[in-house]
Design an enzyme around this catalytic site. Structure first.
Site, PDB file in Angstrom:
ATOM      1  N   CYS A 180      37.246  33.698  50.131  1.00 36.44           N
ATOM      2  CA  CYS A 180      37.012  33.837  48.683  1.00 36.44           C
ATOM      3  C   CYS A 180      36.431  32.503  48.231  1.00 36.44           C
ATOM      4  O   CYS A 180      37.131  31.645  47.712  1.00 36.44           O
ATOM      5  CB  CYS A 180      38.329  34.097  47.966  1.00 36.44           C
ATOM      6  SG  CYS A 180      39.258  35.487  48.625  1.00 36.44           S
ATOM      7  N   LYS A 235      35.819  24.376  47.625  1.00 40.27           N
ATOM      8  CA  LYS A 235      36.569  24.195  48.881  1.00 40.27           C
ATOM      9  C   LYS A 235      35.685  24.433  50.108  1.00 40.27           C
ATOM     10  O   LYS A 235      35.850  23.769  51.130  1.00 40.27           O
ATOM     11  CB  LYS A 235      37.800  25.111  48.908  1.00 40.27           C
ATOM     12  CG  LYS A 235      38.777  24.776  47.807  1.00 40.27           C
ATOM     13  CD  LYS A 235      39.986  25.670  47.804  1.00 40.27           C
ATOM     14  CE  LYS A 235      40.781  25.488  46.523  1.00 40.27           C
ATOM     15  NZ  LYS A 235      40.065  25.973  45.304  1.00 40.27           N
ATOM     16  N   ASP A 273      32.193  35.693  49.305  1.00 41.20           N
ATOM     17  CA  ASP A 273      32.817  36.078  48.031  1.00 41.20           C
ATOM     18  C   ASP A 273      32.342  37.475  47.667  1.00 41.20           C
ATOM     19  O   ASP A 273      31.181  37.822  47.906  1.00 41.20           O
ATOM     20  CB  ASP A 273      32.452  35.094  46.914  1.00 41.20           C
ATOM     21  CG  ASP A 273      33.477  35.124  45.772  1.00 41.20           C
ATOM     22  OD1 ASP A 273      34.365  34.244  45.731  1.00 41.20           O
ATOM     23  OD2 ASP A 273      33.398  36.058  44.939  1.00 41.20           O
ATOM     24  N   ASP A 319      33.607  42.366  50.316  1.00 43.60           N
ATOM     25  CA  ASP A 319      35.038  42.426  50.034  1.00 43.60           C
ATOM     26  C   ASP A 319      35.758  41.943  51.297  1.00 43.60           C
ATOM     27  O   ASP A 319      35.614  42.554  52.362  1.00 43.60           O
ATOM     28  CB  ASP A 319      35.433  43.862  49.697  1.00 43.60           C
ATOM     29  CG  ASP A 319      36.887  43.959  49.249  1.00 43.60           C
ATOM     30  OD1 ASP A 319      37.724  43.181  49.750  1.00 43.60           O
ATOM     31  OD2 ASP A 319      37.185  44.829  48.404  1.00 43.60           O
ATOM     32  N   ASP A 353      41.700  31.386  49.550  1.00 42.78           N
ATOM     33  CA  ASP A 353      41.960  30.783  48.231  1.00 42.78           C
ATOM     34  C   ASP A 353      41.830  31.952  47.251  1.00 42.78           C
ATOM     35  O   ASP A 353      40.767  32.186  46.684  1.00 42.78           O
ATOM     36  CB  ASP A 353      40.931  29.678  47.967  1.00 42.78           C
ATOM     37  CG  ASP A 353      41.207  28.943  46.668  1.00 42.78           C
ATOM     38  OD1 ASP A 353      42.384  28.637  46.412  1.00 42.78           O
ATOM     39  OD2 ASP A 353      40.255  28.668  45.927  1.00 42.78           O
ATOM     40  N   CYS A 378      46.244  29.290  42.547  1.00 42.39           N
ATOM     41  CA  CYS A 378      46.531  28.349  41.464  1.00 42.39           C
ATOM     42  C   CYS A 378      47.458  29.021  40.466  1.00 42.39           C
ATOM     43  O   CYS A 378      47.264  28.937  39.263  1.00 42.39           O
ATOM     44  CB  CYS A 378      45.248  27.845  40.811  1.00 42.39           C
ATOM     45  SG  CYS A 378      44.162  29.142  40.207  1.00 42.39           S
TER      46      CYS A 378
HETATM   47  C1  LIG Z   1      40.178  31.180  43.131  1.00 40.89           C
HETATM   48  S1  LIG Z   1      38.576  31.784  43.213  1.00 40.89           S
HETATM   49  C2  LIG Z   1      37.899  30.907  44.591  1.00 40.89           C
HETATM   50  C3  LIG Z   1      37.516  29.489  44.313  1.00 40.89           C
HETATM   51  C4  LIG Z   1      36.811  28.856  45.496  1.00 40.89           C
HETATM   52  N1  LIG Z   1      37.624  28.912  46.689  1.00 40.89           N
HETATM   53  C5  LIG Z   1      36.437  27.409  45.227  1.00 40.89           C
HETATM   54  O1  LIG Z   1      37.142  26.507  45.673  1.00 40.89           O
HETATM   55  O2  LIG Z   1      35.417  27.179  44.576  1.00 40.89           O
HETATM   56  C6  LIG Z   1      38.805  33.384  43.896  1.00 40.89           C
HETATM   57  C7  LIG Z   1      37.537  34.087  44.278  1.00 40.89           C
HETATM   58  O3  LIG Z   1      37.895  35.295  44.949  1.00 40.89           O
HETATM   59  C8  LIG Z   1      36.845  36.210  44.759  1.00 40.89           C
HETATM   60  N2  LIG Z   1      37.356  37.546  45.154  1.00 40.89           N
HETATM   61  C9  LIG Z   1      38.105  38.410  44.426  1.00 40.89           C
HETATM   62  N3  LIG Z   1      38.406  39.506  45.156  1.00 40.89           N
HETATM   63  C10 LIG Z   1      37.822  39.321  46.375  1.00 40.89           C
HETATM   64  C11 LIG Z   1      37.755  40.114  47.556  1.00 40.89           C
HETATM   65  N4  LIG Z   1      38.360  41.309  47.649  1.00 40.89           N
HETATM   66  N5  LIG Z   1      37.054  39.631  48.617  1.00 40.89           N
HETATM   67  C12 LIG Z   1      36.418  38.425  48.535  1.00 40.89           C
HETATM   68  N6  LIG Z   1      36.446  37.642  47.431  1.00 40.89           N
HETATM   69  C13 LIG Z   1      37.151  38.078  46.372  1.00 40.89           C
HETATM   70  C14 LIG Z   1      36.486  36.021  43.299  1.00 40.89           C
HETATM   71  O4  LIG Z   1      35.184  36.491  43.035  1.00 40.89           O
HETATM   72  C15 LIG Z   1      36.629  34.502  43.138  1.00 40.89           C
HETATM   73  O5  LIG Z   1      35.383  33.882  43.273  1.00 40.89           O
END
Ligand SMILES: C[S@@+](CC[C@H](N)C(=O)[O-])C[C@H]1O[C@@H](n2cnc3c(N)ncnc32)[C@H](O)[C@@H]1O
Length: 302
Positions: free
Chosen positions: A106, A112, A130, A157, A177, A230
């Protein structure tokens, strides 16, 4: 702020916690060692008269004395990247090595993922995935700006992620994350709790479980998976890790982290968690004057 009251029974100094949550957060950046050493970056900041303090736990993380950390010379040149201090913890716990294959499940907008690439000296492969196409452009932009050439971006996904496109069939390490209710970002974003509900926690918890299970499945035996959020909600933290250790071949392991934190919980709302969950870290805002985070490290077993 009212939803935070549910954590009164589990937080040692709840008043200090609550007071810290009400204080705005300072500006932090991470030194992007792909482009410049810490020494060179500090010298550049001094030249442009920007005050800084290195974080005690990690000299690559700087607290800046400016309201616009994105407008410094060091930022324009990609020497630094604006990143909340506590958000730099999960890649450090992941501890990736040059040459490895790492999956950031993610990854957008890439704070990160680019930190992982820097920790690997930009050697190896960081698959930055993502599911949100709208956030992928920010991820690509940050990878380019910071010179992280080891990053490969995918838009899937993570729960149904296929490795068929790659010339390898498992990763050495994975970072989850996870999307979460973001309670721990309240200092940066005072609106963070506006849409808070127990239903939202339950719903995102199901997604988190699916992503963490897939990360464990896609990582080699002996490899490492780090799970982070978070948020403070145990349903999104310990309960998700508990589900992974019950359903997949993995165990919770210790890690070194040179900052104050509370151990993970072994019980919440009538649900008991494995005692190994105490090895996880609950980083509260009053501990190190940061945002809030949860981090657990898993080893993939046979
Ligand atoms: C907390 S943020 C990630 C921040 C990122 N790790 C960073 O440090 O910049 C969570 C991310 O998970 C993504 N997300 C949500 N559901 C997801 C899924 N089923 N598979 C992959 N990514 C997903 C969202 O689009 C979002 O960008």
């Amino acid at each position: 702020m009212e939803p935070l009251e549910r954590y009164r029974p589990i937080i040692d100094d709840f008043d200090a916690f609550f007071e810290a949550c009400e204080r705005p957060l300072g500006n932090a950046v991470r030194v992007n060692t792909i482009k410049a050493s810490v020494e060179r970056t500090l010298a550049a900041l001094e030249r442009e008269d920007v005050g800084y303090e290195q974080a005690d736990w990690n000299p690559r993380v700087l607290r800046l004395e400016t309201d616009s950390p994105g407008s410094t010379w060091t930022s324009f040149h990609g020497f630094t990247h604006g990143q909340e201090e506590v958000s730099a913890v999960p890649p450090v716990v992941l501890d990736p090595r040059p040459g490895e294959r790492v999956w950031d499940c993610c990854a957008a907008p890439g704070g990160k993922a680019t930190q992982i690439a820097a920790l690997m000296d930009d050697e190896g492969t960081v698959v930055a995935n993502d599911s949100n196409l709208g956030r992928i452009s920010a991820l690509r932009f940050n990878a380019e700006r910071l010179g992280a050439t080891s990053l490969a971006v995918t838009n899937e996904d993570a729960r149904n992620y296929s490795l068929q496109r790659f010339s390898f069939d498992e990763f050495d390490r994975a970072l989850v994350d996870a999307p979460c209710t973001c309670e721990g970002t309240i200092r940066k974003n005072p609106d963070a709790l506006d849409n808070w509900s127990e239903d939202a926690i339950a719903s995102v918890s199901g997604i988190q479980k699916g992503i963490l299970r897939r990360a464990v499945q896609a990582t080699r035996e002996g490899g490492t998976v780090v799970y982070s959020t978070c948020t403070f909600a145990p349903e999104e933290n310990e309960a998700v890790v508990q589900h992974a250790i019950e359903e997949e071949d993995c165990r919770v392991v210790d890690f070194d982290l040179d900052m104050e934190y509370a151990p993970g919980l072994t019980e919440w709302d009538g649900q008991e968690f494995d005692s190994s969950l105490e090895k996880a870290a609950r980083i509260y805002p009053h501990h190190n004057d940061t945002g809030g985070f949860f981090v657990a490290k898993l080893e993939v077993t046979a």
